[in-house]
Design a protein around this motif. Structure first.
Motif, PDB file in Angstrom:
ATOM      1  N   HIS A 169      -4.441  -0.165  -4.923  1.00  0.00           N
ATOM      2  CA  HIS A 169      -5.278   0.991  -5.255  1.00  0.00           C
ATOM      3  C   HIS A 169      -5.804   1.642  -3.979  1.00  0.00           C
ATOM      4  N   LEU A 170      -6.327   0.838  -3.059  1.00  0.00           N
ATOM      5  CA  LEU A 170      -6.874   1.365  -1.816  1.00  0.00           C
ATOM      6  C   LEU A 170      -5.783   2.016  -0.963  1.00  0.00           C
ATOM      7  N   THR A 171      -4.610   1.401  -0.928  1.00  0.00           N
ATOM      8  CA  THR A 171      -3.502   1.946  -0.151  1.00  0.00           C
ATOM      9  C   THR A 171      -3.035   3.273  -0.732  1.00  0.00           C
ATOM     10  N   ALA A 172      -3.015   3.385  -2.049  1.00  0.00           N
ATOM     11  CA  ALA A 172      -2.653   4.650  -2.692  1.00  0.00           C
ATOM     12  C   ALA A 172      -3.659   5.740  -2.358  1.00  0.00           C
ATOM     13  N   LEU A 173      -4.934   5.378  -2.315  1.00  0.00           N
ATOM     14  CA  LEU A 173      -5.962   6.357  -1.941  1.00  0.00           C
ATOM     15  C   LEU A 173      -5.748   6.852  -0.511  1.00  0.00           C
ATOM     16  N   VAL A 174      -5.415   5.939   0.389  1.00  0.00           N
ATOM     17  CA  VAL A 174      -5.136   6.336   1.771  1.00  0.00           C
ATOM     18  C   VAL A 174      -4.015   7.370   1.800  1.00  0.00           C
ATOM     19  N   ALA A 175      -2.960   7.111   1.033  1.00  0.00           N
ATOM     20  CA  ALA A 175      -1.798   7.998   1.037  1.00  0.00           C
ATOM     21  C   ALA A 175      -2.132   9.407   0.579  1.00  0.00           C
ATOM     22  N   LEU A 176      -3.157   9.543  -0.265  1.00  0.00           N
ATOM     23  CA  LEU A 176      -3.431  10.824  -0.909  1.00  0.00           C
ATOM     24  C   LEU A 176      -4.701  11.522  -0.432  1.00  0.00           C
ATOM     25  N   THR A 177      -5.469  10.888   0.451  1.00  0.00           N
ATOM     26  CA  THR A 177      -6.768  11.467   0.815  1.00  0.00           C
ATOM     27  C   THR A 177      -6.997  11.467   2.325  1.00  0.00           C
ATOM     28  N   SER A 178      -6.023  11.907   3.078  1.00  0.00           N
ATOM     29  CA  SER A 178      -6.187  11.952   4.530  1.00  0.00           C
ATOM     30  C   SER A 178      -7.401  12.805   4.901  1.00  0.00           C
ATOM     31  N   GLY A 179      -8.245  12.266   5.784  1.00  0.00           N
ATOM     32  CA  GLY A 179      -9.441  12.962   6.221  1.00  0.00           C
ATOM     33  C   GLY A 179     -10.678  12.674   5.405  1.00  0.00           C
ATOM     34  N   LYS A 180     -10.532  12.030   4.264  1.00  0.00           N
ATOM     35  CA  LYS A 180     -11.671  11.714   3.389  1.00  0.00           C
ATOM     36  C   LYS A 180     -12.085  10.263   3.607  1.00  0.00           C
TER      37      LYS A 180
ATOM     38  N   GLY B 228     -16.696   7.341  15.911  1.00  0.00           N
ATOM     39  CA  GLY B 228     -16.245   7.653  17.256  1.00  0.00           C
ATOM     40  C   GLY B 228     -14.741   7.589  17.426  1.00  0.00           C
ATOM     41  N   ASN B 229     -14.048   6.948  16.490  1.00  0.00           N
ATOM     42  CA  ASN B 229     -12.592   6.845  16.562  1.00  0.00           C
ATOM     43  C   ASN B 229     -11.982   8.009  15.781  1.00  0.00           C
ATOM     44  N   GLN B 230     -11.383   8.935  16.482  1.00  0.00           N
ATOM     45  CA  GLN B 230     -10.796  10.113  15.849  1.00  0.00           C
ATOM     46  C   GLN B 230      -9.288   9.971  15.634  1.00  0.00           C
ATOM     47  N   SER B 231      -8.784   8.748  15.668  1.00  0.00           N
ATOM     48  CA  SER B 231      -7.358   8.514  15.458  1.00  0.00           C
ATOM     49  C   SER B 231      -6.977   8.814  14.014  1.00  0.00           C
ATOM     50  N   SER B 232      -5.687   8.868  13.773  1.00  0.00           N
ATOM     51  CA  SER B 232      -5.169   9.209  12.446  1.00  0.00           C
ATOM     52  C   SER B 232      -5.476   8.118  11.427  1.00  0.00           C
ATOM     53  N   ASP B 233      -5.722   8.545  10.168  1.00  0.00           N
ATOM     54  CA  ASP B 233      -5.891   7.585   9.067  1.00  0.00           C
ATOM     55  C   ASP B 233      -4.672   7.600   8.157  1.00  0.00           C
ATOM     56  N   ARG B 234      -3.568   8.167   8.620  1.00  0.00           N
ATOM     57  CA  ARG B 234      -2.395   8.339   7.777  1.00  0.00           C
ATOM     58  C   ARG B 234      -1.420   7.171   7.913  1.00  0.00           C
ATOM     59  N   LEU B 235      -0.697   6.918   6.839  1.00  0.00           N
ATOM     60  CA  LEU B 235       0.396   5.959   6.821  1.00  0.00           C
ATOM     61  C   LEU B 235       1.712   6.716   6.714  1.00  0.00           C
ATOM     62  N   ARG B 236       2.750   6.142   7.285  1.00  0.00           N
ATOM     63  CA  ARG B 236       4.078   6.771   7.223  1.00  0.00           C
ATOM     64  C   ARG B 236       4.674   6.639   5.819  1.00  0.00           C
ATOM     65  N   CYS B 237       4.381   5.532   5.143  1.00  0.00           N
ATOM     66  CA  CYS B 237       4.868   5.267   3.788  1.00  0.00           C
ATOM     67  C   CYS B 237       4.140   4.026   3.278  1.00  0.00           C
ATOM     68  N   ALA B 238       4.305   3.704   2.008  1.00  0.00           N
ATOM     69  CA  ALA B 238       3.593   2.536   1.481  1.00  0.00           C
ATOM     70  C   ALA B 238       4.277   1.972   0.247  1.00  0.00           C
ATOM     71  N   VAL B 239       4.178   0.655   0.122  1.00  0.00           N
ATOM     72  CA  VAL B 239       4.584  -0.075  -1.079  1.00  0.00           C
ATOM     73  C   VAL B 239       3.325  -0.476  -1.833  1.00  0.00           C
ATOM     74  N   LEU B 240       3.304  -0.226  -3.128  1.00  0.00           N
ATOM     75  CA  LEU B 240       2.157  -0.555  -3.978  1.00  0.00           C
ATOM     76  C   LEU B 240       2.613  -1.529  -5.054  1.00  0.00           C
TER      77      LEU B 240
END
Length: 251
Positions: free
Chosen positions: A95-106, A113-125
């Motif tokens: 569930h959490l991984t699916a949220l990451v996939a769909l809510t970049s920036g949220k 202080g860490n402005q790195s990306s929160d995106r994943l290239r792909c995911a298995v659920l």
């Protein structure tokens, strides 16, 4: 965990997110999975996140996104290619991984202080709860205790659905699927047992159908004899499917 061979300058990596109904589980639970990923040539990092009921949602997704940003920031220190980081979530972790996939920036509220990306290239659920309002309202009353959807959700939010409808909707990946953008949504593979009475497969099918309608790369592997745990008689086929998926999206 880093693969022993072949030695490369930077490995593709997978963040493993454990299950446990958002109340239990540990990053140490999936060492077997991490060994399997290593055999596929993939580095992996298994993470912990704050548990309910001491920590209510969105603490869990905040922690996962913090971990992803940390790995992007420190990738080179761990022989990881920051452009090839995927996810593997199990149950609550799915569930959490699916949220990451769909809510970049949220929900990027931890470690501002860490402005790195929160995106994943792909995911298995694996067996993901995706639609909390539906999950609450259709829960089988005969399922009780820690495996009861209503018990888990009450602990996660501190309120039942009638008291927190907006929160349940906001925390549901299905809420974002109807507006998903092909260019911003990573490929997703869902593996789900048709005999799963804890998290019925119906929501996974609806979720994948929504994403495909939006042009997103999404697939559901249905396993006829599997319940909420494991891959039933199709373990070998599921492992092969996962290996092909990661080899394509993390290449």
């Amino acid at each position: 965990m880093i693969p022993k061979a072949p030695a490369v300058a930077a490995y593709p990596a997978v963040i493993v997110v454990h299950g446990g109904g958002w109340m239990g589980g540990s990053r140490k639970d999936y060492q077997g999975l991490q060994s399997l990923l290593a055999n596929m040539g993939l580095a992996s990092m298994s993470i912990d996140y704050r548990s309910a009921p001491l920590a209510r949602f969105p603490a869990q997704i905040e922690d996962l996104k913090c971990a992803i940003r940390w790995l992007h920031q420190h990738a080179s220190e761990h022989q990881i290619d920051p452009e090839r980081i995927g996810g593997f979530g199990i149950s609550a972790g799915a569930h959490l991984t699916a949220l990451v996939a769909l809510t970049s920036g949220k929900w990027n509220t931890v470690d501002r202080g860490n402005q790195s990306s929160d995106r994943l290239r792909c995911a298995v659920l694996h067996a993901p709860p995706l639609d909390f309002p539906d999950w609450w309202q259709t829960a089988d009353p005969q399922i009780t205790g820690t495996m009861s959807p209503r018990f888990m959700l009450n602990n996660l939010f501190g309120k039942d659905y009638s008291q927190a409808k907006n929160a349940y909707k906001e925390a549901s990946p299905s809420t974002y699927a109807a507006q998903a953008q092909k260019e911003k949504t990573p490929p997703l593979l869902i593996v789900h047992g048709e005999q799963d009475v804890t998290v019925p497969i119906r929501a996974s099918q609806a979720f994948v159908d929504q994403l495909i309608a939006r042009g997103v790369s999404a697939e559901l592997m249905r396993i006829s004899d599997a319940d909420h745990f494991g891959f039933g008689s199709q373990t070998r086929q599921a492992v092969e499917k996962i290996q092909i998926f990661f080899s394509q999206c993390l290449k």
